[in-house]
Scaffold this motif. Sequence first.
Motif, PDB file in Angstrom:
ATOM      1  N   GLN A  31       1.980  -1.290   0.248  1.00 30.59           N
ATOM      2  CA  GLN A  31       1.074  -2.499  -0.182  1.00 30.59           C
ATOM      3  C   GLN A  31       1.296  -3.442   1.006  1.00 30.59           C
ATOM      4  O   GLN A  31       0.300  -4.250   1.220  1.00 30.59           O
ATOM      5  CB  GLN A  31       1.875  -2.836  -1.575  1.00 30.59           C
ATOM      6  CG  GLN A  31       0.800  -3.905  -2.020  1.00 30.59           C
ATOM      7  CD  GLN A  31      -0.608  -3.313  -2.193  1.00 30.59           C
ATOM      8  OE1 GLN A  31      -0.852  -2.417  -2.653  1.00 30.59           O
ATOM      9  NE2 GLN A  31      -1.747  -4.468  -1.895  1.00 30.59           N
ATOM     10  N   LEU A  32       2.620  -3.798   1.347  1.00 30.33           N
ATOM     11  CA  LEU A  32       2.751  -4.773   2.548  1.00 30.33           C
ATOM     12  C   LEU A  32       2.051  -4.674   3.672  1.00 30.33           C
ATOM     13  O   LEU A  32       1.427  -5.597   4.251  1.00 30.33           O
ATOM     14  CB  LEU A  32       4.284  -4.974   2.635  1.00 30.33           C
ATOM     15  CG  LEU A  32       4.579  -6.148   3.774  1.00 30.33           C
ATOM     16  CD1 LEU A  32       4.504  -7.433   3.121  1.00 30.33           C
ATOM     17  CD2 LEU A  32       5.938  -5.909   4.438  1.00 30.33           C
ATOM     18  N   GLU A  34      -0.658  -3.003   3.828  1.00 30.21           N
ATOM     19  CA  GLU A  34      -2.132  -3.098   3.588  1.00 30.21           C
ATOM     20  C   GLU A  34      -2.415  -4.736   3.573  1.00 30.21           C
ATOM     21  O   GLU A  34      -3.354  -4.987   4.034  1.00 30.21           O
ATOM     22  CB  GLU A  34      -2.493  -2.464   2.059  1.00 30.21           C
ATOM     23  CG  GLU A  34      -3.728  -2.940   1.281  1.00 30.21           C
ATOM     24  CD  GLU A  34      -4.849  -2.241   1.950  1.00 30.21           C
ATOM     25  OE1 GLU A  34      -4.698  -1.439   2.771  1.00 30.21           O
ATOM     26  OE2 GLU A  34      -5.939  -2.689   1.813  1.00 30.21           O
ATOM     27  N   ASN A  35      -1.467  -5.402   2.927  1.00 29.92           N
ATOM     28  CA  ASN A  35      -1.940  -6.974   3.065  1.00 29.92           C
ATOM     29  C   ASN A  35      -1.999  -7.528   4.584  1.00 29.92           C
ATOM     30  O   ASN A  35      -2.796  -8.141   4.678  1.00 29.92           O
ATOM     31  CB  ASN A  35      -0.733  -7.691   2.098  1.00 29.92           C
ATOM     32  CG  ASN A  35      -1.024  -7.352   0.637  1.00 29.92           C
ATOM     33  OD1 ASN A  35      -2.014  -6.908   0.099  1.00 29.92           O
ATOM     34  ND2 ASN A  35       0.030  -7.519  -0.153  1.00 29.92           N
ATOM     35  N   ARG A  38      -5.221  -6.388   6.093  1.00 37.37           N
ATOM     36  CA  ARG A  38      -6.500  -7.098   5.498  1.00 37.37           C
ATOM     37  C   ARG A  38      -6.568  -8.519   6.223  1.00 37.37           C
ATOM     38  O   ARG A  38      -7.544  -8.997   6.695  1.00 37.37           O
ATOM     39  CB  ARG A  38      -6.329  -7.128   4.225  1.00 37.37           C
ATOM     40  CG  ARG A  38      -7.463  -7.757   3.438  1.00 37.37           C
ATOM     41  CD  ARG A  38      -6.830  -7.750   2.103  1.00 37.37           C
ATOM     42  NE  ARG A  38      -8.281  -8.525   1.191  1.00 37.37           N
ATOM     43  CZ  ARG A  38      -8.880  -7.730   0.487  1.00 37.37           C
ATOM     44  NH1 ARG A  38      -8.449  -6.610   0.482  1.00 37.37           N
ATOM     45  NH2 ARG A  38     -10.059  -8.204  -0.135  1.00 37.37           N
ATOM     46  N   ALA A  39      -5.300  -9.008   6.372  1.00 32.30           N
ATOM     47  CA  ALA A  39      -5.175 -10.336   6.845  1.00 32.30           C
ATOM     48  C   ALA A  39      -5.533 -10.469   8.301  1.00 32.30           C
ATOM     49  O   ALA A  39      -6.226 -11.363   8.758  1.00 32.30           O
ATOM     50  CB  ALA A  39      -3.736 -10.993   6.746  1.00 32.30           C
TER      51      ALA A  39
END
Lengths: 313, 258
Positions: A31-32, A34-35, A38-39
């Motif tokens: 998840q990290l 992924e974030n 995205r950023a």
Amino acid sequence: MATDITPSSSPTEITDPSLMFTATEQSRKKQLMENIARAIFFVMTLLMILPLVLIVVYLFVKAAPVLSPEFLFTNPAKGMRAGGIWAPLLGPIYIVITSLLVSAPIGVLAAVYLNEYARASWFTRIINLAVVNLAGVPSIVHALFGVGAFVYFAKMGRSVLAASLTLAIMTLPVIIASTKEALNAVPMAFREACWNTGATRWQTIRGIVLPNSISGILTGIILQVSRAAGETAPIMFTGAVFFKAISERDVFAYGLFDRFMALSMHLYQLSTQVPGVPEALEYGTAVVLLGAVLTVNALAIVLRVYLRSRKRW
Amino acid sequence: MSTDKNYSIETNQLNLWYGDFQALINVSVKIPDGLITGLIGPSGCGKTTLLRCFNRVNERYGNVTTTGEVEILGKNIYDADVSLTELRKNVGMVFQRPNPLPISVYENILFGLRVHSEQRIRKKSETDEIVETALREVFLWDDLKDQLKVKATTLQLEQQQKLCIARLLPLKPRVILMDEPCSALDSKGTGTVEELMLELTGQYTILIVTHNMAQARRVSDECIFMLIGEIIEHNRTEDLFLTPQNTKTADYIEGRYG
């Protein structure tokens, strides 16, 4: 036949069923990532807009003192150190229109032939290869060709006509390529349907292919307007001049065999060749050039959206 | 036309190559007039190629060589004096994916006529009647009579396919070629299109390529089984399915390959 089927892997042992769907160390890590991903993508997108906004704001602020309708409609004066940009503004309009009058019909018709009639043969392969290569030729080379072919050989002299034809040669391959792409986007099934009712190729093109590709064709052409309007090299040797006074507010001020001024070249002259030009004049010229190009591009987008909304499938 | 039984299509030693690849090998076949003939066989056996020979649309796909004869209504369509547009007017084709043109239902039906007629504008009353007749013939009139101005590409697939059939009718074709006309449709759509085909027998010679053997059995009067470019067996549908003469046919219809 009795067979023993043993599963090759058994599901992981879960001690407590209530923990089955809670995040593990690994899923938190995923998840990290992924974030972060995205950023990064988001920031890059912002970075793309940033220069455009900065350029526009910077130009407008610097140009503010001279921007007025008067600026557009008066000729440069006092050795370029005062006045407006009427002559350099009208020049590109002339050459863009004249060049497209030549390159658009030839380009579109040639593309229709290549896409709708021509069969795969060595001849069409050579033509397609030529189109691709011609599109990649640097504009300064087109300029030299224009000087040789139009200015001297065809004895047009340095003129609106010679510059327009040079630009036409430059835009032609791109128009052919974009038109072919637009034609290709029309599904083959429509052509088959037409042919199988006994329609000739021309009836098929006229009735179905062109109406459904016209938006793409026009967009391709319009995008060449802004390209042609902004080019400096091809017109520098073939007709654009440092200074030419024309009658103000007269849209028919240039003749086909006149030399002319052009925005892109004017901007180059102001910023490098003439000492003591007020800064605002340079920036004002740049704003007008940018504005013209953006307007044409916006027009292309509007037209495309409008025609697409009428698209028939 | 021929004597005891009428044939609308006769091929004689038809061979066809795509480049170096021979797709049809010595095909000699007689298709009876006014009946439905099914063309079955595994993928790549040349069914569609054979179908496309009958309106010479193969030639649009480049690098095709054909030898032999194809007579339609007694005329060899590979003769020099044959006009392709006239041929295709008389030999219509329906495709696997319904391909209505991206214009209104009304104009779709008239498209063929407009392509073939000298005078550009016909009277509205005349065209109205043509459209209604064609749509009635394919059982679409009740569904579409209030939607004639609707873009044909927005119809349901089944309606689109029927419209594609209706589009052929104003040209008064003698032969209708159908290339897996139901494979994009659901079972209800398939049913209604089959019903329509049965309704059209007698007036038109219908040749249908299908992968669906049950369909071939349901709709066709005669059936042709093809394998790797050759015709293996051609018989009345019942006979072909019940008492196949060739073991390859038997294997295919029993589902051992295909």
